[in-house]
Design a protein around this motif. Sequence first.
Motif, PDB file in Angstrom:
ATOM      1  N   GLY A  35       0.793  -1.219   0.000  1.00  0.00           N
ATOM      2  CA  GLY A  35       0.000   0.000   0.000  1.00  0.00           C
ATOM      3  C   GLY A  35       0.826   1.269   0.000  1.00  0.00           C
ATOM      4  N   SER A  36       2.128   1.175  -0.116  1.00  0.00           N
ATOM      5  CA  SER A  36       2.958   2.374  -0.144  1.00  0.00           C
ATOM      6  C   SER A  36       3.534   2.556  -1.536  1.00  0.00           C
ATOM      7  CB  SER A  36       4.095   2.250   0.870  1.00  0.00           C
ATOM      8  OG  SER A  36       5.041   1.302   0.417  1.00  0.00           O
ATOM      9  N   ASP A  37       4.363   3.557  -1.676  1.00  0.00           N
ATOM     10  CA  ASP A  37       4.978   3.804  -2.973  1.00  0.00           C
ATOM     11  C   ASP A  37       6.253   2.998  -3.172  1.00  0.00           C
ATOM     12  OD1 ASP A  37       3.033   5.557  -3.746  1.00  0.00           O
ATOM     13  OD2 ASP A  37       4.060   7.285  -2.859  1.00  0.00           O
ATOM     14  N   THR A  38       6.690   2.257  -2.152  1.00  0.00           N
ATOM     15  CA  THR A  38       7.901   1.451  -2.275  1.00  0.00           C
ATOM     16  C   THR A  38       7.694   0.395  -3.341  1.00  0.00           C
ATOM     17  OG1 THR A  38       8.310   1.744   0.073  1.00  0.00           O
ATOM     18  CG2 THR A  38       9.514  -0.030  -1.023  1.00  0.00           C
ATOM     19  N   LYS A  39       8.652   0.225  -4.169  1.00  0.00           N
ATOM     20  CA  LYS A  39       8.522  -0.729  -5.258  1.00  0.00           C
ATOM     21  C   LYS A  39       8.769  -2.142  -4.744  1.00  0.00           C
ATOM     22  CE  LYS A  39       9.963   2.511  -8.777  1.00  0.00           C
ATOM     23  NZ  LYS A  39       8.718   2.803  -9.369  1.00  0.00           N
ATOM     24  N   THR A  40       7.752  -3.013  -4.944  1.00  0.00           N
ATOM     25  CA  THR A  40       7.903  -4.393  -4.527  1.00  0.00           C
ATOM     26  C   THR A  40       8.765  -5.179  -5.498  1.00  0.00           C
ATOM     27  OG1 THR A  40       5.833  -4.987  -5.577  1.00  0.00           O
ATOM     28  CG2 THR A  40       5.766  -4.486  -3.224  1.00  0.00           C
ATOM     29  N   LYS A  41       9.213  -4.515  -6.571  1.00  0.00           N
ATOM     30  CA  LYS A  41      10.114  -5.209  -7.480  1.00  0.00           C
ATOM     31  C   LYS A  41      11.385  -5.641  -6.753  1.00  0.00           C
ATOM     32  CE  LYS A  41       8.561  -2.709 -11.553  1.00  0.00           C
ATOM     33  NZ  LYS A  41       8.922  -1.798 -12.615  1.00  0.00           N
ATOM     34  N   GLU A  42      11.745  -4.931  -5.688  1.00  0.00           N
ATOM     35  CA  GLU A  42      12.943  -5.285  -4.936  1.00  0.00           C
ATOM     36  C   GLU A  42      12.826  -6.669  -4.308  1.00  0.00           C
ATOM     37  OE1 GLU A  42      13.456  -0.622  -3.723  1.00  0.00           O
ATOM     38  OE2 GLU A  42      13.360  -2.116  -2.144  1.00  0.00           O
ATOM     39  N   VAL A  43      11.607  -7.124  -4.102  1.00  0.00           N
ATOM     40  CA  VAL A  43      11.399  -8.440  -3.519  1.00  0.00           C
ATOM     41  C   VAL A  43      11.921  -9.518  -4.456  1.00  0.00           C
ATOM     42  CG1 VAL A  43       9.633 -10.064  -2.740  1.00  0.00           C
ATOM     43  CG2 VAL A  43       9.435  -7.650  -2.197  1.00  0.00           C
ATOM     44  N   ALA A  44      11.923  -9.232  -5.737  1.00  0.00           N
ATOM     45  CA  ALA A  44      12.371 -10.227  -6.706  1.00  0.00           C
ATOM     46  C   ALA A  44      13.787 -10.693  -6.412  1.00  0.00           C
ATOM     47  CB  ALA A  44      12.289  -9.668  -8.118  1.00  0.00           C
TER      48      ALA A  44
ATOM     49  N   ALA B 104      10.315  -9.315 -14.414  1.00  0.00           N
ATOM     50  CA  ALA B 104       9.999  -9.676 -15.797  1.00  0.00           C
ATOM     51  C   ALA B 104       8.527  -9.481 -16.121  1.00  0.00           C
ATOM     52  CB  ALA B 104      10.400 -11.129 -16.065  1.00  0.00           C
ATOM     53  N   TRP B 105       7.630  -9.600 -15.135  1.00  0.00           N
ATOM     54  CA  TRP B 105       6.213  -9.569 -15.484  1.00  0.00           C
ATOM     55  C   TRP B 105       5.403  -8.379 -14.972  1.00  0.00           C
ATOM     56  CZ3 TRP B 105       3.010  -9.709 -11.291  1.00  0.00           C
ATOM     57  CH2 TRP B 105       3.404 -10.415 -10.157  1.00  0.00           C
ATOM     58  N   ILE B 106       5.880  -7.638 -14.015  1.00  0.00           N
ATOM     59  CA  ILE B 106       5.091  -6.507 -13.497  1.00  0.00           C
ATOM     60  C   ILE B 106       4.764  -5.519 -14.612  1.00  0.00           C
ATOM     61  CG2 ILE B 106       5.262  -4.437 -12.052  1.00  0.00           C
ATOM     62  CD1 ILE B 106       6.456  -6.223  -9.869  1.00  0.00           C
TER      63      ILE B 106
ATOM     64  N   GLN C 135       2.502   1.168 -15.895  1.00  0.00           N
ATOM     65  CA  GLN C 135       2.319   2.104 -14.784  1.00  0.00           C
ATOM     66  C   GLN C 135       2.553   1.459 -13.419  1.00  0.00           C
ATOM     67  OE1 GLN C 135      -1.758   2.782 -15.835  1.00  0.00           O
ATOM     68  NE2 GLN C 135      -1.296   4.839 -16.598  1.00  0.00           N
ATOM     69  N   TRP C 136       2.638   0.150 -13.353  1.00  0.00           N
ATOM     70  CA  TRP C 136       2.669  -0.554 -12.073  1.00  0.00           C
ATOM     71  C   TRP C 136       4.069  -0.562 -11.481  1.00  0.00           C
ATOM     72  CZ3 TRP C 136       1.182  -6.389 -11.188  1.00  0.00           C
ATOM     73  CH2 TRP C 136       0.945  -6.602  -9.826  1.00  0.00           C
ATOM     74  N   SER C 137       4.190  -0.034 -10.255  1.00  0.00           N
ATOM     75  CA  SER C 137       5.464  -0.079  -9.537  1.00  0.00           C
ATOM     76  C   SER C 137       5.691  -1.446  -8.909  1.00  0.00           C
ATOM     77  CB  SER C 137       5.487   0.990  -8.442  1.00  0.00           C
ATOM     78  OG  SER C 137       4.663   0.600  -7.352  1.00  0.00           O
ATOM     79  N   GLY C 138       4.622  -2.225  -8.766  1.00  0.00           N
ATOM     80  CA  GLY C 138       4.698  -3.517  -8.113  1.00  0.00           C
ATOM     81  C   GLY C 138       3.988  -3.532  -6.773  1.00  0.00           C
ATOM     82  N   ALA C 139       3.602  -2.361  -6.262  1.00  0.00           N
ATOM     83  CA  ALA C 139       2.887  -2.293  -4.987  1.00  0.00           C
ATOM     84  C   ALA C 139       1.474  -2.842  -5.163  1.00  0.00           C
ATOM     85  CB  ALA C 139       2.833  -0.853  -4.478  1.00  0.00           C
ATOM     86  N   ILE C 140       0.951  -3.425  -4.090  1.00  0.00           N
ATOM     87  CA  ILE C 140      -0.425  -3.906  -4.102  1.00  0.00           C
ATOM     88  C   ILE C 140      -1.184  -3.232  -2.972  1.00  0.00           C
ATOM     89  CG2 ILE C 140       0.015  -6.099  -5.252  1.00  0.00           C
ATOM     90  CD1 ILE C 140       0.037  -7.455  -2.496  1.00  0.00           C
ATOM     91  N   PRO C 141      -2.485  -3.133  -3.098  1.00  0.00           N
ATOM     92  CA  PRO C 141      -3.344  -3.710  -4.129  1.00  0.00           C
ATOM     93  C   PRO C 141      -3.224  -2.972  -5.457  1.00  0.00           C
ATOM     94  CG  PRO C 141      -4.667  -2.430  -2.589  1.00  0.00           C
ATOM     95  CD  PRO C 141      -3.268  -2.439  -2.055  1.00  0.00           C
TER      96      PRO C 141
ATOM     97  N   LYS D  28     -10.901  -1.545 -24.317  1.00  0.00           N
ATOM     98  CA  LYS D  28     -10.432  -0.561 -23.339  1.00  0.00           C
ATOM     99  C   LYS D  28      -9.635  -1.265 -22.249  1.00  0.00           C
ATOM    100  CE  LYS D  28     -14.701   0.400 -22.536  1.00  0.00           C
ATOM    101  NZ  LYS D  28     -15.932   0.891 -21.953  1.00  0.00           N
ATOM    102  N   ARG D  29      -8.775  -0.501 -21.575  1.00  0.00           N
ATOM    103  CA  ARG D  29      -7.975  -1.028 -20.470  1.00  0.00           C
ATOM    104  C   ARG D  29      -7.663   0.119 -19.518  1.00  0.00           C
ATOM    105  NH1 ARG D  29      -5.803  -5.559 -21.262  1.00  0.00           N
ATOM    106  NH2 ARG D  29      -4.519  -6.559 -19.721  1.00  0.00           N
ATOM    107  N   LYS D  30      -7.786  -0.137 -18.220  1.00  0.00           N
ATOM    108  CA  LYS D  30      -7.485   0.863 -17.199  1.00  0.00           C
ATOM    109  C   LYS D  30      -6.780   0.166 -16.043  1.00  0.00           C
ATOM    110  CE  LYS D  30      -8.290   4.993 -15.281  1.00  0.00           C
ATOM    111  NZ  LYS D  30      -7.470   6.084 -15.516  1.00  0.00           N
ATOM    112  N   PHE D  31      -5.736   0.819 -15.514  1.00  0.00           N
ATOM    113  CA  PHE D  31      -4.957   0.260 -14.412  1.00  0.00           C
ATOM    114  C   PHE D  31      -5.050   1.176 -13.195  1.00  0.00           C
ATOM    115  CE2 PHE D  31      -1.043   0.092 -11.938  1.00  0.00           C
ATOM    116  CZ  PHE D  31      -1.056  -1.239 -11.572  1.00  0.00           C
ATOM    117  N   TYR D  32      -5.160   0.574 -12.022  1.00  0.00           N
ATOM    118  CA  TYR D  32      -5.220   1.315 -10.757  1.00  0.00           C
ATOM    119  C   TYR D  32      -4.232   0.696  -9.777  1.00  0.00           C
ATOM    120  CZ  TYR D  32      -9.780   2.647 -12.630  1.00  0.00           C
ATOM    121  OH  TYR D  32     -10.794   3.109 -13.429  1.00  0.00           O
ATOM    122  N   GLU D  33      -3.322   1.495  -9.259  1.00  0.00           N
ATOM    123  CA  GLU D  33      -2.425   1.045  -8.196  1.00  0.00           C
ATOM    124  C   GLU D  33      -2.862   1.769  -6.926  1.00  0.00           C
ATOM    125  OE1 GLU D  33       2.224   1.425  -7.072  1.00  0.00           O
ATOM    126  OE2 GLU D  33       1.781   0.672  -9.078  1.00  0.00           O
TER     127      GLU D  33
END
Length: 184
Positions: free
Chosen positions: A18-27, A138-140, A146-152, A161-166
Amino acid sequence: MFQKTLFLAVCILFFSCGSDTKTKEVATAKETTSAKEKTAKTSVSATTDIPVLNFEQFEKYLNIDDDNIHVVNFWATWCAPCVKELPYFEAINQEYKDKNVKVLLVSLDFNLKKLNTFLAKNDLQSEQVLLDDPDQNAWISKVSKQWSGAIPATVMYGKGKRKFYEKSFTKKELKEALDNFINQ
C-alpha cells in the motif's frame, strides 16, 4: 547469506504494501528460490482448488477477448489494504454479473497454507488464482507499464479498453471506477 536475503525480503514486503515502495525489490530475494520452484508448472492445492500459476500460464487472464468486462485484482493475505477491499470486489462480482462483469482475484501470497486457510475462512465466490512467479521484474510491466509492483492493484479491461489502478478502493470508489469504465 540466504537468511539475510530472506529477512530483507520479509522486511520489504511488510513495509511496502500500500505504499509507494517498489515491490520489485522483492524479486532479488525471491530469485534465491530453487530451480525446481522456478519450473513452469500448474498445481492445485488440495483444500481450496486454487490454481497455482507462473506468469506465462497466468498471462492469458489479462487478455481475454470476449463480451465481458474483466476486473483483475492483485492482492495478498499479508496486505491489510488488500484484505480490506476484498469484500468490495466480491460485491461487484455479484452486483454486476448480469452486466457481463467478471472478477478475478489474483493472490501474490508466498505461503499456500496460509492462503488456503484464509480462503476457506472467507468463502470468496469470485474466480481466484495464485500467481507464484518469483521473477516480478519480468512480469510486473507486462501487467501495466504504470505498475510499480505495490499492491493492491487492479486492471479493468474489455471491449477494446484497459485501465490500471495502483491503489486500494472503497466500495463507492470501486463502483464508480467500474461504472465509468463501462460507460466510456
